[in-house]
Design an enzyme around this catalytic site. Sequence first.
Site, PDB file in Angstrom:
ATOM      1  N   CYS A 124       0.864  -1.180   0.000  1.00  0.00           N
ATOM      2  CA  CYS A 124       0.000   0.000   0.000  1.00  0.00           C
ATOM      3  C   CYS A 124       0.900   1.228   0.000  1.00  0.00           C
ATOM      4  O   CYS A 124       1.641   1.447   0.963  1.00  0.00           O
ATOM      5  CB  CYS A 124      -0.885  -0.066   1.249  1.00  0.00           C
ATOM      6  SG  CYS A 124      -1.912   1.385   1.462  1.00  0.00           S
ATOM      7  N   CYS A 131      -2.551  14.958   2.863  1.00  0.00           N
ATOM      8  CA  CYS A 131      -3.637  14.992   1.879  1.00  0.00           C
ATOM      9  C   CYS A 131      -4.346  16.333   2.018  1.00  0.00           C
ATOM     10  O   CYS A 131      -4.575  16.793   3.133  1.00  0.00           O
ATOM     11  CB  CYS A 131      -4.619  13.846   2.139  1.00  0.00           C
ATOM     12  SG  CYS A 131      -5.901  13.706   0.871  1.00  0.00           S
ATOM     13  N   CYS A 138     -10.653  10.174   8.511  1.00  0.00           N
ATOM     14  CA  CYS A 138      -9.310   9.753   8.074  1.00  0.00           C
ATOM     15  C   CYS A 138      -8.222  10.549   8.780  1.00  0.00           C
ATOM     16  O   CYS A 138      -8.239  11.781   8.794  1.00  0.00           O
ATOM     17  CB  CYS A 138      -9.196   9.938   6.557  1.00  0.00           C
ATOM     18  SG  CYS A 138      -7.546   9.608   5.930  1.00  0.00           S
ATOM     19  N   CYS A 369      -5.956   1.052   7.235  1.00  0.00           N
ATOM     20  CA  CYS A 369      -6.496   2.126   6.391  1.00  0.00           C
ATOM     21  C   CYS A 369      -6.805   3.356   7.220  1.00  0.00           C
ATOM     22  O   CYS A 369      -7.469   3.263   8.243  1.00  0.00           O
ATOM     23  CB  CYS A 369      -7.843   1.739   5.782  1.00  0.00           C
ATOM     24  SG  CYS A 369      -7.811   0.298   4.792  1.00  0.00           S
TER      25      CYS A 369
END
Length: 389
Positions: A124, A131, A138, A369
């Site tokens: 990954c 971001c 997140c 994740c």
Amino acid sequence: MSAPSLADSTPPQQADRRDTLIGQDREGLATRLEQLGVPERQSRMRVGQLWNWLYVQGATDFARMTNIAREFRAELNSSFTLSRPEIVTEQVSSDGTRKWLLRLNDGKEVETVYIPEEDRGTLCISSQVGCTLTCSFCHTGTQKLVRNLTPPEIVGQIMVARDRLGDWPGAVAEDPRGIPDTMRKITNVVLMGMGEPLYNFDHVRDAMAIAADGEGLSVSKRRITLSTSGVVPEIPRWGEEAGTMLAISLHGVRDELRDTLVPINKKWPIKDLLDACRAYPGLSNAKRITFEYVMLKGVNDSIADAKELVRLLVKIPAKINLIPFNPWPGAPFECSDWEQIEKFGEVVNRAGYASPVRSPRGRDIMAACGQLKSASVKQRAGERLSTTL
Ligand code: SAH
Ligand code: SF4
């Protein structure tokens, strides 16, 4: 326990002005050889040799390139390196998942995660430092400093992982814990680390072309998946220019809710996103789109939501990945109860969609994740590592 920081054992890097050749495509290599005065008639052959040493053999030193004359190796070495991003820490989870914190030339840091399974190994990788989007569930989205990664930094993540996993011909891993007994250790690559890959389109495309090259790293396009939060105008372009598998971070089935979870939805709402999916080049039953759906307790996990999900995806060849929410410090959500995830999954299954619940991997090392977040909120290394090694 002391942090096994690999970076500590190597001398601090001097200001090395040489560029790495890692991450260069054939054209980039040819340009660099031209700078060294390699005549055009030799260029193809030299590029082929370098390509093989870089991306098939995994050479980290020009000295290994024995089919290249010694003098020319010295010349290469005085102008270029084969360096990869520097490993700051390597953590190995109790389930074999590995997370590397990597330092880039400007001191910024990104994370790369390796997830071994019985018959495959998935890497990954990150596409940006941080971001610019701010999805509310997140961790990466809470990081302030953001920049795009370059192709050397994106390909470099694959190189580092292959180095550490002993995934080159004749190589063995220094630390073999949890590495599967497969021929290739990295069979799949997912752009699901830090960053929104479609906001760094050109670099990610060029890097994936290198990763997919059949005479090099050879991760086929069918085994590369780009995950996007929904940068709609770039989706058809990605299909045409890169042609990898596609995953969509859906997470909400009504615009009012998705606006709050994945704010890019305000710009490109669900309908536009799904229209772009229906038109994705090459879409077929053999090449289905994966829809990622993070299970947030009391937020998006009702049976009505499951039914709406199925309705929305009608006629799209799709897989639905239900992802238990991975918590991070200060997160404003909880993971849905297991029973609710199962009920939700049943509705999706009954509609004919596979709906595997993605089992969280590497949670103990914050590698799952949405848990990735580097330097700007660095936990003390000791704190982080004591739970894992
Ligand atoms: N920016 C891209 C790719 C990186 S995120 C995207 O959003 O698709 C990779 C996946 O992890 C996305 O589906 C994202 O929604 C999911 N994710 C983010 N935070 C998470 C969390 N805390 N728990 C579970 N999944 C999360
Ligand atoms: Fe960025 Fe993806 Fe995280 Fe959203 S989920 S903040 S797009 S990395």
